[in-house]
Design a protein around this motif. Structure first.
Motif, short mmCIF file in Angstrom:
data_model
loop_
_atom_site.label_atom_id
_atom_site.label_comp_id
_atom_site.label_asym_id
_atom_site.label_seq_id
_atom_site.Cartn_x
_atom_site.Cartn_y
_atom_site.Cartn_z
N SER A 23 -5.57 2.92 -2.75
CA SER A 23 -6.44 3.24 -3.88
C SER A 23 -5.70 3.86 -5.05
O SER A 23 -6.21 3.85 -6.17
N GLN A 24 -4.50 4.39 -4.81
CA GLN A 24 -3.74 5.01 -5.89
C GLN A 24 -2.27 4.60 -5.78
O GLN A 24 -1.75 4.44 -4.67
N LYS A 25 -1.64 4.43 -6.91
CA LYS A 25 -0.22 4.10 -6.92
C LYS A 25 0.57 5.29 -7.40
O LYS A 25 0.39 5.76 -8.52
N ASN A 26 1.42 5.81 -6.52
CA ASN A 26 2.33 6.89 -6.92
C ASN A 26 3.58 6.81 -6.06
O ASN A 26 3.63 6.08 -5.07
N ASP A 27 4.59 7.54 -6.46
CA ASP A 27 5.90 7.45 -5.79
C ASP A 27 5.84 7.86 -4.33
O ASP A 27 6.53 7.28 -3.48
N LEU A 28 5.00 8.87 -4.02
CA LEU A 28 4.95 9.37 -2.66
C LEU A 28 4.42 8.32 -1.69
O LEU A 28 5.05 8.03 -0.67
N VAL A 29 3.27 7.74 -2.00
CA VAL A 29 2.69 6.77 -1.07
C VAL A 29 3.49 5.48 -1.06
O VAL A 29 3.56 4.77 -0.05
N SER A 30 4.12 5.14 -2.20
CA SER A 30 4.98 3.96 -2.23
C SER A 30 6.19 4.14 -1.32
O SER A 30 6.59 3.23 -0.60
N SER A 31 6.76 5.34 -1.34
CA SER A 31 7.89 5.65 -0.48
C SER A 31 7.49 5.59 0.98
O SER A 31 8.23 5.07 1.83
N LEU A 32 6.31 6.11 1.29
CA LEU A 32 5.81 6.07 2.66
C LEU A 32 5.64 4.63 3.14
O LEU A 32 6.05 4.28 4.25
N ALA A 33 5.04 3.80 2.29
CA ALA A 33 4.81 2.41 2.68
C ALA A 33 6.13 1.69 2.92
O ALA A 33 6.26 0.91 3.88
N ARG A 34 7.12 1.95 2.06
CA ARG A 34 8.43 1.31 2.24
C ARG A 34 9.10 1.77 3.52
O ARG A 34 9.72 0.97 4.24
N THR A 35 8.99 3.07 3.81
CA THR A 35 9.61 3.59 5.03
C THR A 35 8.95 3.02 6.27
O THR A 35 9.62 2.61 7.23
N ARG A 36 7.62 2.94 6.25
CA ARG A 36 6.89 2.36 7.39
C ARG A 36 7.30 0.91 7.59
O ARG A 36 7.52 0.45 8.70
N GLU A 37 7.41 0.19 6.48
CA GLU A 37 7.79 -1.22 6.54
C GLU A 37 9.19 -1.39 7.12
O GLU A 37 9.44 -2.26 7.95
N LEU A 38 10.10 -0.52 6.69
CA LEU A 38 11.48 -0.59 7.17
C LEU A 38 11.56 -0.29 8.65
O LEU A 38 12.24 -0.99 9.41
N GLU A 39 10.86 0.77 9.07
CA GLU A 39 10.92 1.16 10.48
C GLU A 39 10.24 0.12 11.37
O GLU A 39 10.74 -0.22 12.45
N ALA A 40 9.10 -0.39 10.92
CA ALA A 40 8.38 -1.38 11.73
C ALA A 40 9.16 -2.68 11.84
O ALA A 40 9.07 -3.39 12.85
N SER A 41 9.96 -2.98 10.81
CA SER A 41 10.71 -4.24 10.84
C SER A 41 11.74 -4.25 11.96
O SER A 41 12.08 -5.31 12.50
N THR A 42 12.23 -3.06 12.33
CA THR A 42 13.20 -3.01 13.43
C THR A 42 12.55 -3.41 14.75
O THR A 42 13.21 -3.94 15.64
N LEU A 43 11.26 -3.15 14.86
CA LEU A 43 10.53 -3.56 16.06
C LEU A 43 10.23 -5.05 16.03
O LEU A 43 10.31 -5.73 17.05
N LEU A 44 9.91 -5.55 14.85
CA LEU A 44 9.60 -6.97 14.73
C LEU A 44 10.82 -7.84 14.98
O LEU A 44 10.70 -9.02 15.35
N GLU A 45 11.99 -7.26 14.79
CA GLU A 45 13.21 -8.01 15.09
C GLU A 45 13.26 -8.40 16.57
O GLU A 45 13.90 -9.39 16.94
#
Length: 224
Positions: free
Chosen positions: A129-151
């Motif tokens: 619902s909102q775009k800001n640096d904090l939640v964007s950073s969280l989403a990127r970190t979650r994506e990065l960490e989850a990708s290691t599992l998808l590998e």
């Protein structure tokens, strides 16, 4: 010579020294409490100070910024980020087991976790619902960490005609939406009521069924 730092104005020794870790935990607890009771819009520095019952200058002393305080709370409670090491251990300990069962358990547990975590419901709502640096950073970190599992699944689905990352994205985003919809609309979705145990069980059974279809389709294609 008396140590003035260990005595109060009456000359009595202080019963406990100042505890940096306790102060940090008070602030982290305050963030969680605000998310549960007021939502992400309540995460102002003055409100955090009030709930923590600590001077807000301590936020800067212990975390650097209010954003880093919120970030530390989220990183410690987000399912995919906080459970990463546990998930890696599950996959390592079950190398000879069924990858399908492991992945199914992870996604089923994510559904159960998100359904009961009001804090993370607010965080995901904040992200979309909102775009800001904090939640964007969280989403990127979650994506990065989850990708290691998808590998772990990439090799299994290679040349199978099944895009398992897309399957996972649909299932996980559906979980987010179903839970947030039930919370905000207080209604069923396509006749399924996940506010009830019966509805929860129906969704869990369907997650297992859909993942089963994906693995079976891949195995069939590879076996041709």
């Amino acid at each position: 010579m008396k140590d003035d730092n260990n005595e109060n104005h009456r000359g009595n020794k202080r019963p406990f020294p100042r505890n940096k870790e306790l102060t940090k935990q008070r602030f982290l607890y305050a963030v969680g409490h605000i998310l549960r009771t007021e939502g992400f819009t309540g995460l102002g520095v003055n409100n955090i100070e009030r709930h923590a019952m600590q001077a807000k200058r301590n936020i800067y002393d212990h975390f650097g910024t209010p954003e880093r305080l919120i970030e530390e709370y989220i990183f410690g409670n987000d399912y995919w980020i906080s459970h990463l090491e546990e998930m890696k251990k599950i996959t390592e300990d079950n190398q000879n087991g069924s990858l399908k069962d492991i992945v199914t358990a992870l996604i089923e547990n994510q559904f159960a976790f998100f359904s009961r975590s009001k804090e993370m419901q607010e965080i995901i709502l904040w992200e979309i619902s909102q775009k800001n640096d904090l939640v964007s950073s969280l989403a990127r970190t979650r994506e990065l960490e989850a990708s290691t599992l998808l590998e772990e699944t990439d090799g299994h689905f290679e040349n199978s005609g099944v895009n398992f990352r897309a399957v996972s994205s649909i299932l996980i985003s559906a979980i987010y939406y179903l839970v947030l919809h039930a919370k905000s609309a207080d209604s069923t979705f396509c006749g399924v009521d996940i506010r009830s145990q019966k509805g929860m069980n129906e969704i869990l059974a369907t997650i297992k069924q859909m993942l089963g279809w994906a693995f079976e389709a891949a195995e069939k294609k590879i076996g041709e």
